[in-house]
Enzyme design. Structure first.
Site, short mmCIF file in Angstrom:
data_model
loop_
_atom_site.label_atom_id
_atom_site.label_comp_id
_atom_site.label_asym_id
_atom_site.label_seq_id
_atom_site.Cartn_x
_atom_site.Cartn_y
_atom_site.Cartn_z
N CYS A 268 -8.28 39.72 64.21
CA CYS A 268 -6.91 39.72 64.75
C CYS A 268 -6.14 38.43 64.50
O CYS A 268 -5.09 38.45 63.87
CB CYS A 268 -6.96 40.02 66.24
SG CYS A 268 -7.40 41.71 66.56
C1 UDX Z 1 -8.05 47.47 65.31
C2 UDX Z 1 -6.64 47.86 65.15
O1 UDX Z 1 -6.24 48.91 65.75
C3 UDX Z 1 -5.81 46.86 64.46
O2 UDX Z 1 -4.47 47.20 64.43
C4 UDX Z 1 -5.95 45.61 65.25
O3 UDX Z 1 -5.13 44.61 64.72
C5 UDX Z 1 -7.39 45.18 65.23
O4 UDX Z 1 -8.16 46.15 65.81
P1 UDX Z 1 -10.36 47.80 64.35
O5 UDX Z 1 -10.72 48.66 65.50
O6 UDX Z 1 -10.92 46.43 64.29
O7 UDX Z 1 -8.75 47.70 64.27
O8 UDX Z 1 -10.50 48.55 63.00
P2 UDX Z 1 -11.80 48.96 62.19
O9 UDX Z 1 -13.02 48.51 62.90
O10 UDX Z 1 -11.51 48.57 60.80
O11 UDX Z 1 -11.76 50.55 62.33
C6 UDX Z 1 -10.73 51.37 61.91
C7 UDX Z 1 -11.27 52.80 61.82
O12 UDX Z 1 -10.21 53.66 61.47
C8 UDX Z 1 -12.38 52.99 60.80
O13 UDX Z 1 -13.48 53.64 61.39
C9 UDX Z 1 -11.73 53.87 59.72
O14 UDX Z 1 -12.65 54.72 59.08
C10 UDX Z 1 -10.70 54.63 60.54
N1 UDX Z 1 -9.58 55.17 59.78
C11 UDX Z 1 -8.86 54.38 58.95
C12 UDX Z 1 -9.26 56.52 59.92
O15 UDX Z 1 -9.92 57.25 60.65
N2 UDX Z 1 -8.20 57.02 59.23
C13 UDX Z 1 -7.46 56.27 58.38
O16 UDX Z 1 -6.52 56.77 57.75
C14 UDX Z 1 -7.80 54.90 58.23
C1 UDX Z 2 -8.64 38.30 70.06
C2 UDX Z 2 -7.81 38.24 71.34
O1 UDX Z 2 -8.42 37.36 72.28
C3 UDX Z 2 -7.61 39.63 71.90
O2 UDX Z 2 -6.79 39.57 73.06
C4 UDX Z 2 -6.94 40.45 70.82
O3 UDX Z 2 -6.56 41.70 71.23
C5 UDX Z 2 -7.84 40.54 69.60
O4 UDX Z 2 -8.04 39.19 69.14
P1 UDX Z 2 -11.20 38.44 69.41
O5 UDX Z 2 -10.72 38.15 68.03
O6 UDX Z 2 -12.16 39.54 69.63
O7 UDX Z 2 -9.96 38.70 70.37
O8 UDX Z 2 -11.91 37.12 69.96
P2 UDX Z 2 -11.53 35.78 70.73
O9 UDX Z 2 -12.50 35.58 71.81
O10 UDX Z 2 -10.11 35.71 71.07
O11 UDX Z 2 -11.87 34.68 69.60
C6 UDX Z 2 -11.19 34.63 68.36
C7 UDX Z 2 -11.64 33.45 67.56
O12 UDX Z 2 -11.18 32.23 68.16
C8 UDX Z 2 -13.17 33.28 67.44
O13 UDX Z 2 -13.49 32.89 66.13
C9 UDX Z 2 -13.50 32.18 68.42
O14 UDX Z 2 -14.65 31.45 68.05
C10 UDX Z 2 -12.26 31.32 68.31
N1 UDX Z 2 -11.99 30.51 69.53
C11 UDX Z 2 -11.68 31.14 70.70
C12 UDX Z 2 -12.02 29.12 69.45
O15 UDX Z 2 -12.29 28.55 68.39
N2 UDX Z 2 -11.74 28.40 70.59
C13 UDX Z 2 -11.41 28.97 71.77
O16 UDX Z 2 -11.16 28.26 72.73
C14 UDX Z 2 -11.39 30.39 71.83
#
Ligand code: UDX
Ligand code: UDX
Length: 426
Positions: A268
């Site tokens: 993200c």
């Molecule tokens: C999510 C999101 O919804 C994204 O917008 C956000 O920024 C990060 O988190 P994430 O759950 O991490 O994405 O995605 P991913 O683990 O890549 O899974 C997406 C799934 O959607 C896959 O299983 C893929 O096969 C499926 N997919 C993709 C469909 O079923 N239909 C499609 O057309 C494309």
């Molecule tokens: C993030 C957001 O927190 C969540 O709200 C959003 O919807 C998806 O993206 P995620 O990416 O799962 O979640 O993990 P997060 O715990 O936020 O950490 C992101 C990255 O930042 C990691 O690489 C972590 O190591 C780093 N991080 C986090 C730091 O380096 N320092 C910090 O203090 C916190």
């Protein structure tokens, strides 16, 4: 208990699976849809194909309310509302790639052509402000032959789930955001979240889309800020983590996301901040601060290599151990992991890399098939130097005596007992 609803979830990645499993836990019926037959089979077995604490148990516990299919149409026709949770990756220039979300909308639209009554489409995937209006509305209307907001509902409900504690984040969120354009969809969202006691913000579609990007941009900024302060602290021989302990107690500032070190990765933050930068440029706004956040984040991993070179001038042919490959603990996700640039640098210096991670090795092999992978963290400690890249719990209990350790995440035991120890920001 509020109305039990029938929900379909398109996309069974981290976000879709956690969202669906939690709604099933709350008593709703959930139909998962994915284009990948493996993902569909995994959901039915209670094994979603990625590591997230508690998710398998939740799927199994609620299996009587869960089904899964590759067929969007049957799922939409059998349910009251559909969450879109497909991935929204970056294009090469950092902008948002809307291909998947557009395709998913077209499939939902074709199904909407046949729905007899009201059906609400809810966007969970992260999309830039304006995307729903510009991309989803035309795709859904074109394929359904119906009008958005009049013949079917369309709204957004962004996610704020942290991998590793996503279930807890879903069930005990600080707030929920309802981005809506008409009342029927708002009522559906209110029903879905009826048991939540947190604040519920009802706002426009565009504002809701922007709330998600602003949250992630702010958290990324906090991390890069902590790293810049951390770099100054390091030069002054001050422990930046102690500084932030003092700073974070100011209620205007807060203690979270000040863990200075080697920066942020994941699916993200890097993607969302780059998409926001690309959007700002498109709108002729110069995103000075956001550019700096990215630039600090990109330089932090290099500081680890520079610190290593303070103690080992030539890295050529040296055996360097890397502890942790996932972008953070408690996940097997390696997207944008800081381990990737660190290992690239080590290899370009001619080092022999031995890496270990409790769950992410298989994924990492797809990027680095020819480095060596250890069977245990202890094995990595036999290297000439050890880099701590991810703060997995098991790394807190290793024997670091006699070791040269460069620490990107502040593992106390390593700091206390390593023969030579350098922290990135302390
Ligand atoms: C999510 C999101 O919804 C994204 O917008 C956000 O920024 C990060 O988190 P994430 O759950 O991490 O994405 O995605 P991913 O683990 O890549 O899974 C997406 C799934 O959607 C896959 O299983 C893929 O096969 C499926 N997919 C993709 C469909 O079923 N239909 C499609 O057309 C494309
Ligand atoms: C993030 C957001 O927190 C969540 O709200 C959003 O919807 C998806 O993206 P995620 O990416 O799962 O979640 O993990 P997060 O715990 O936020 O950490 C992101 C990255 O930042 C990691 O690489 C972590 O190591 C780093 N991080 C986090 C730091 O380096 N320092 C910090 O203090 C916190």
């Amino acid at each position: 208990m509020p109305n039990r609803m029938k929900i379909s979830i398109i996309g069974t990645g981290y976000v879709g699976t956690v969202t669906g499993a939690c709604f099933a836990e709350l008593g709703h019926h959930v139909v998962f849809v994915d284009i990948s037959p493996q993902r569909v089979a995994g959901i039915l077995k209670g094994d979603p194909g990625f590591y997230e604490p508690g998710i398998g148990e939740l799927l199994k516990k609620n299996s009587q309310r869960i089904s899964a299919t590759e067929d969007t149409k049957s799922a939409v026709l059998a349910t009251d509302c559909t969450f879109i949770a497909v991935n929204t990756p970056s294009c090469a220039d950092g902008s948002l790639d809307t291909t998947y979300i557009e395709k998913a909308s077209e499939q939902i639209g074709s199904a909407l052509r046949e729905t007899p009554g009201w059906h609400t489409v809810i966007v969970k995937s992260t999309v830039l402000p304006g995307t729903i209006e510009k991309i989803l509305v035309p795709a859904l209307e074109r394929t359904s032959g119906k009008r958005a907001y009049v013949d079917f509902g369309l709204c957004t409900n962004p996610e704020f789930l942290k991998e590793g504690c996503a279930i807890e984040d879903f069930l005990h969120t600080d707030r929920v955001i309802f981005g809506v354009h008409e009342e029927k969809s708002q009522r559906i969202l209110e029903d879905l979240y009826a048991s939540f006691s947190c604040p519920k913000i009802v706002t426009s579609l565009k504002t809701a889309e922007m709330i998600k990007y602003t949250s992630n941009a702010f958290l990324s900024t906090k991390i890069s800020f902590s790293n810049e302060i951390g770099n100054i602290c390091k030069a002054l021989e001050i422990d930046s983590r102690s500084v932030f302990e003092g700073v974070g107690l100011d209620s205007r500032i807060g203690p979270h996301f000040f863990r200075s070190g080697i920066g942020f990765g994941g699916s993200c933050f890097p993607k969302d901040i780059n998409a926001l930068i690309a959007l700002a440029k498109e709108e002729q706004v110069n995103p000075v601060l956001l550019n700096a956040v990215v630039s600090v984040n990109e330089s932090q991993p290099e500081r680890m290599i520079a610190l290593l070179k303070r103690h080992m001038h030539d890295l050529n042919h040296k055996k360097i151990g890397v502890l942790g490959l996932s972008f953070k603990p408690d996940t097997d996700d390696i997207r944008e992991s800081r381990a990737i640039p660190i290992i690239h640098s080590l290899l370009s210096e001619g080092s022999c890399v031995m890496a270990y991670d409790p769950v992410a090795i298989e994924h990492f092999k797809t990027i680095f098939p020819s480095i060596s992978y250890a069977a245990s963290a202890e094995e990595v400690l036999s290297s000439d130097a050890v880099l701590i890249v991810t703060e997995w719990d098991e790394f807190k209990h290793l024997d670091y005596r006699e070791k040269l350790v460069i620490d990107g995440r502040k593992i106390k035991k390593a700091q206390e007992e390593a023969k030579i120890y350098e922290g990135v920001c302390w």
